[in-house]
Design an enzyme around this catalytic site. Structure first.
Site, mmCIF file in Angstrom:
data_model
loop_
_atom_site.group_PDB
_atom_site.id
_atom_site.type_symbol
_atom_site.label_atom_id
_atom_site.label_comp_id
_atom_site.label_asym_id
_atom_site.label_seq_id
_atom_site.Cartn_x
_atom_site.Cartn_y
_atom_site.Cartn_z
ATOM 1 N N ASP A 489 0.867 -1.190 0.000
ATOM 2 C CA ASP A 489 0.000 0.000 0.000
ATOM 3 C C ASP A 489 0.896 1.230 0.000
ATOM 4 O OD1 ASP A 489 -2.927 1.046 0.534
ATOM 5 O OD2 ASP A 489 -1.586 2.225 1.798
ATOM 6 N N LEU A 490 0.715 2.112 -0.995
ATOM 7 C CA LEU A 490 1.578 3.281 -1.142
ATOM 8 C C LEU A 490 1.189 4.370 -0.155
ATOM 9 C CD1 LEU A 490 1.680 3.471 -5.030
ATOM 10 C CD2 LEU A 490 3.219 2.262 -3.500
ATOM 11 N N ASP A 532 -4.141 2.447 -4.884
ATOM 12 C CA ASP A 532 -2.691 2.452 -4.717
ATOM 13 C C ASP A 532 -2.212 1.152 -4.072
ATOM 14 O OD1 ASP A 532 -3.924 2.915 -2.326
ATOM 15 O OD2 ASP A 532 -2.469 4.384 -1.599
#
Length: 880
Positions: A489-490, A532
């Site tokens: 997860d960004l 993301d």
């Protein structure tokens, strides 16, 4: 004497020669049988290579086996590795039909397991069974009698890789045909050589079935995507028309061109060769027709007093109507039309007629009409709905056109803003045209798009889950192999979208995908499963250190600054790692869930790190479930309390209203605030219950608030889940009607993102709630970038800006954006509030920018409901 000795020697030689001849004949028979067996095996192998169907292969086995021993009654039973059930792919018998016909009310697998076939399968030994042996097995309850009684039954197990995969059996009904050790040895030898071939043919058959099933699924997905593309095209076409109407309302063209352009826009949506607009004058007694077009080339009707024509019929009923020719005639016969003014009746040639009322400032001021003369040109209910929806925007455009002179001075002040908005709409139209062109190309690669992410070209969630499922099955078959799953997860992706725009956000995702690809091998799988979030399947790893090394490599790559919009931007990631083989019941879904849980643990640890899924992370998940149960219990026991945060004027710091927020004093976790409670409630579907609990507590506290401050307004942040359907909206209305405070003292704010995601439900609910007299607004405004045109026809009274604007108040671009929001709100007569004012510096900056109302840590202190004066509360309270 010599003759007797000679005779004795001759007899001994003859005996030796006879024995030798017997041995030679026996060897010849063995060699002959070996040759026949070898030829049979070669034939079976050739059949396996050439047979197009599994039935042809099994028939070939029976045919060749019949050359070696009597096999007119023959069948093969094989185990299904997925269901662990026996089935009979080939069956031939002189007396009995196939087991599926012989035992129609019973599963074939159960019938086979209970008989001799199941006995051989369980014992994993060959069985030569006559009547005596069969009776012994029945008496020992080892088997159950199945099918017709036979003379002899011979069955051998089929082995593959040390496991029993089936049974090969022959039987004889004729006492003259018997089996012995030679036949037992022969069929056992055959079974050992055909087991691999059977498994290969069975695998090929299963593979072809799977391919056919997958092909059907892809075909259905293609049809669904094609329908979705068509629906999106229609929506984009409608959106483009609405933008054109909005542009017309802001243009400086004369009335003739204005209405002509409106007609052109309507004609793009549905046939409108015959169309006119009727408007009431200021007195409401006369009707004029600013626009009129007909295929009959008749003159535009002049201004006339109200009568009982079709336009007046729409003005009277105040709702859209679709009339057939027969409907119009019935209304005329019933004296509801043209009874007072029959000279206005020109409906003889009309086939269908649609009339939609135009609401201006909440009052019917006119009607939009289209009609057809030809029976081949018909309208449907969906056309009525479409025209009704567009009429709202047309009414707004006409209202602005009629008010142009009185608002001329205001328009001059906003001239620059309108020009910017017009250019933005033009750019949006260009983007829409490009997108339409791209969607046409998408039709050529729908199959590819069904399995891949359009933006990055990586596999999507569906394709990845398919690949992960294959990996799980492989590990089950090959216990020594291992793989790892990384859930990424960004960090700061939302900030990039909000500050640099969605285009830069897309570039950020593309660059991130490129960097991630550099961190893995060719045989690994990288996929984007949404937003993301990325996942990586590391195939065939030696130990856990391999996955940890990849995770550290990814964190290093993603920590390198990104160049976006000529700026350097630093991001990072939170990674959850799950390994195969930790649980015998692992599935693709459970592994993904474990990695997801570990990722959230990494985010909780401060982001920019990785967490390996183990019993501790699973314990964290169990803790979340416990917390959910405790929250439900807290709602029942009324353990949650309220804090009231002031909304103040920025200049005089006068309290305008209070915003109530819930908090929970947890025994182990301490104080849990509204945001944490909302997050927990969102995960366990308690959002509406949490809001209703707040209303109940607020109703009890309001008399004390009034005692302290006098009548005070309340700002309630309410979940949009209350607006999903009519029953929920009706329940919310009933709760509001029973409130202690007056309706005009209540403000209800709904999240802008939820409004954008489900605009239609919000519009319908806003109309119902507005009738109660309460004030409606949107909070977190600017986070979802909703169109300004949507605010012009909603019964809104105020907006609360998203706190992220205040966090970046020093940025010039954010200051310009804040000013634009303020000008737009003032133009629409909307009150605007700023949230998140934490420092005095921000307070002064907002005053310079012209803002007057706000809330935050720098503006006043909150009031805890527990500190309010304790007065006797009525037993019959609002929710007693």
């Amino acid at each position: 004497m010599f003759r007797e000795e000679t005779d004795q020697l001759a007899d001994r030689d003859i005996d030796k020669l006879s024995k030798r001849i017997t041995r030679l004949k026996s060897l010849a028979r063995k060699y002959k049988r070996s040759e026949v067996i070898q030829n049979a095996l070669l034939d079976i192998s050739n059949i396996a290579a050439s047979a197009k169907r599994a039935d042809d292969f099994y028939s070939g086995i029976q045919r060749n086996l019949n050359k070696l021993l009597p096999a007119d009654n023959f069948f093969i039973a094989l185990i299904n590795s997925d269901t662990n059930e026996l089935n009979v792919p080939f069956f031939i018998d002189e007396k009995d039909p196939h087991p599926s016909q012989l035992f129609p009310s019973e599963k074939i697998s159960n019938a086979l397991y209970s008989g001799l076939t199941g006995y051989v399968f369980r014992q994993q030994q060959a069985l030569l069974c006559d009547n005596d042996k069969f009776n012994q097995l029945i008496a020992a309850k080892e088997v159950v009698s199945r099918g017709s009684t036979c003379h002899q039954w011979l069955g051998v197990p089929i082995f593959s890789g040390g496991q029993t995969i089936g049974v090969l059996a022959v039987q004889s009904y004729n006492p003259e045909i018997s089996y012995g050790d030679i036949e037992l040895e022969l069929i056992t030898f055959i079974s050992q050589h055909v087991s691999g071939v059977i498994e290969r043919v069975q695998y090929q058959h299963n593979l072809e079935t799977a391919i056919e099933h997958r092909t059907k699924e892809l075909s259905l997905a293609y049809d669904k995507l094609k329908q979705e593309v068509n629906e999106r095209r229609r929506a984009e076409h409608l959106q483009k028309s609405l933008f054109e109407i909005a542009e017309l309302s802001n243009s400086n063209i004369d009335d003739t061109v204005f209405y002509t352009e409106l007609h052109r826009v309507i004609s793009h949506l549905l046939p409108a060769n015959n169309c006119y607009i009727g408007l009431l004058d200021d007195s409401g007694r006369y009707l004029n027709f600013p626009f009129y077009v007909s295929q009959l080339n008749t003159d535009i009707p002049s201004i006339r007093p109200l009568a009982d024509g079709l336009v007046e019929f729409i003005l009277k009923h105040k709702k859209p109507i679709l009339l057939e020719k027969s409907d119009i005639k019935a209304l005329i016969d019933a004296k509801q039309l043209y009874a007072i003014a029959p000279q206005l009746n020109h409906t003889d040639t009309i086939n269908q007629w649609i009339g939609v009322p135009l609401f201006i400032q909440g009052v019917v001021k006119g009607a939009l009409t289209i009609y057809s003369f030809s029976a081949s040109h018909t309208y449907q209910e969906k056309d009525l709905g479409l025209l009704t929806f567009v009429s709202q925007h047309i009414a707004t455009a006409i209202e602005r056109k009629l008010s142009a002179e009185s608002l001329k001075q205001s328009y001059e002040q906003l001239e620059e803003k309108v020009a910017q908005r017009t250019r933005a709409l033009a750019m949006l139209n260009q983007d829409l045209e490009k997108e339409i062109s791209q969607r046409r190309k998408v039709e050529q690669q729908l199959v590819h798009d069904a399995c891949h992410d359009i933006l990055t070209g990586l596999p999507n969630r569906a394709r990845f889950m398919e690949r992960l499922g294959q990996a799980v099955k492989h590990v089950r078959r090959h216990g020594l192999d291992r793989f790892a799953l990384l859930f990424i997860d960004l960090d700061r992706f939302k900030l990039i979208n909000d500050t640099l725009g969605h285009l830069q956000g897309d570039r950020f995702l593309i660059e991130t995908a490129r960097r991630l690809n550099l961190c893995i091998r060719d045989n690994d799988t990288l996929a984007r499963i949404g937003g993301d979030e990325f996942v990586i399947l590391l195939d065939s790893i030696h130990d856990s250190n391999d996955a940890i090394e990849v995770a550290e490599r990814i964190l290093g790559k993603l920590s390198i600054p990104y160049q976006l919009a000529q700026q350097s931007f630093t991001s990072g990631a939170s990674i959850g790692i799950a390994f195969s083989g930790q649980n015998n019941n692992d599935t693709s879904e459970s592994l993904l869930k474990d990695a997801d849980t570990a990722m959230y643990q990494a985010k909780s640890n401060g982001k920019g790190c990785y967490v390996v899924s183990d019993n501790r992370t699973r314990g964290k998940q169990a803790h979340d479930i416990t917390l959910e149960l405790e929250l439900r219990e807290a709602l029942v026991n009324k353990s949650l309390a309220l804090q009231y945060f002031p909304i103040m004027t920025l200049d005089s710091q006068e309290i305008l209203a209070y915003e109530p927020r819930l908090y929970w004093q947890h025994e182990q976790l301490g104080k849990l605030k509204q945001a944490q409670l909302s997050n927990i409630a969102e995960h366990c579907n308690l959002t509406k219950e949490l809001d209703l609990y707040l209303f109940e507590q607020l109703n009890l506290d309001y008399p004390q608030l009034v005692a302290l401050n006098g009548p005070i307004q309340l700002h309630l942040h309410v979940s949009s889940r209350h607006l999903k359907h009519k029953h929920a909206v009706r329940k919310l209305k009933n709760r509001l009607k029973q409130s202690c405070s007056k309706p005009e003292m209540i403000w209800m704010f709904f999240n802008e993102k939820a409004f954008v995601q489900d605009t239609e439900s919000h519009i319908n609910a806003f109309e119902m709630l507005h009738k109660l007299g309460i004030n409606l607004g949107l909070h977190a405004y600017g986070s979802a970038h909703s169109a300004l045109s949507s605010l012009s026809f909603l019964p809104l009274s105020g907006l609360k800006l998203d706190p992220s604007y205040i966090s970046h108040l020093s940025h010039p671009q954010h200051q310009k954006l804040l000013t634009a929001h303020q000008l737009a709100a003032n133009a629409l007569d909307l009150k605007i509030f700023v949230q998140g004012v934490k420092t005095e510096v921000q307070h002064q900056q907002l005053l310079k920018l012209g803002f007057h109302k706000g809330q935050g840590l720098a503006l006043g202190k909150s009031i805890d409901s527990k500190t309010l004066p304790q007065t006797k509360r009525e037993s019959d309270s609002l929710y007693a």
